[in-house]
Write an enzyme that holds these catalytic residues in place. Structure first.
Site, PDB file in Angstrom:
ATOM      1  CB  VAL A  58     -12.655   5.060   5.232  1.00 24.91           C
ATOM      2  CG1 VAL A  58     -14.058   5.558   5.529  1.00 24.91           C
ATOM      3  CG2 VAL A  58     -11.751   5.278   6.438  1.00 24.91           C
ATOM      4  N   GLY A  62      -7.561   2.325  -3.130  1.00 27.50           N
ATOM      5  CA  GLY A  62      -7.282   3.756  -3.253  1.00 27.50           C
ATOM      6  C   GLY A  62      -7.980   4.623  -2.226  1.00 27.50           C
ATOM      7  CG  HIS A  63     -11.852   5.994  -0.253  1.00 32.57           C
ATOM      8  ND1 HIS A  63     -12.505   5.873   0.956  1.00 32.57           N
ATOM      9  CD2 HIS A  63     -12.107   7.248  -0.678  1.00 32.57           C
ATOM     10  CE1 HIS A  63     -13.151   6.994   1.239  1.00 32.57           C
ATOM     11  NE2 HIS A  63     -12.920   7.838   0.264  1.00 32.57           N
ATOM     12  CG  PHE A  64      -8.052   7.204   2.233  1.00 31.91           C
ATOM     13  CD1 PHE A  64      -7.938   8.125   1.202  1.00 31.91           C
ATOM     14  CD2 PHE A  64      -9.141   7.291   3.087  1.00 31.91           C
ATOM     15  CE1 PHE A  64      -8.883   9.147   1.058  1.00 31.91           C
ATOM     16  CE2 PHE A  64     -10.089   8.301   2.931  1.00 31.91           C
ATOM     17  CZ  PHE A  64      -9.959   9.229   1.923  1.00 31.91           C
ATOM     18  CG  PHE A 103     -14.429   0.331  -2.258  1.00 31.94           C
ATOM     19  CD1 PHE A 103     -14.205   0.445  -0.900  1.00 31.94           C
ATOM     20  CD2 PHE A 103     -15.465  -0.489  -2.701  1.00 31.94           C
ATOM     21  CE1 PHE A 103     -14.984  -0.248   0.017  1.00 31.94           C
ATOM     22  CE2 PHE A 103     -16.257  -1.183  -1.793  1.00 31.94           C
ATOM     23  CZ  PHE A 103     -16.012  -1.065  -0.426  1.00 31.94           C
TER      24      PHE A 103
END
Length: 146
Positions: free
Chosen positions: A57, A50-52, A47
């Protein structure tokens, strides 16, 4: 902290698998009442791509999912619920107080407060180094896997 259930034992209790199994070990456990699990947050988590990308986070929804999985261990390891699944039925009073980032050790605590038939409730909190990251009330439904 002593490990009560390791990663492989957790997979015998709840149906989640990679990349969605979000707890690494259980360190406290009272059948049907309480569970404390640990998630070592790594920069390699999918994750974080893409986050971020420039400011990693852990998504809040995944923190609440990790809490739900912790609660599921408390419920699904009992003899009457073995082989069943616990589904989200609601999340109330959810608050995020601290960001969870790569390198953090996330401690996930769930106390089951009520079970009536197939529906249950629990109080949940996630902490990092004793600092509250997330708190919420979880509602879940227990059902047979079809």
């Amino acid at each position: 902290m002593e490990t009560i259930f390791d990663y492989n034992q957790i997979k015998q209790i709840i149906p989640h698998r990679q990349p969605f199994l979000l707890i690494d070990k259980v360190v406290e456990y009272e059948e049907g009442q309480r569970c404390v699990a640990i998630k070592q947050v790594s920069g390699n988590e999918p994750f974080f791509q893409g986050h971020f990308p420039e400011y990693a986070v852990m998504p809040g929804v995944l923190i609440t999912e990790a809490l739900a999985q912790t609660g599921a261990v408390a419920i699904l390891n009992s003899e009457e619920n073995k082989g069943k699944i616990a589904l989200f039925a609601g999340i109330d009073k959810c608050r995020f107080k601290r960001q969870v980032v790569p390198g953090d050790t996330l401690t996930l605590e769930v106390e089951i407060t009520k079970i009536k038939g197939p529906i249950g409730k629990g109080n949940a909190k996630a902490t990092v180094d004793g600092q509250l990251a997330c708190s919420c009330e979880l509602t879940f439904a227990i059902q047979d896997v079809k």
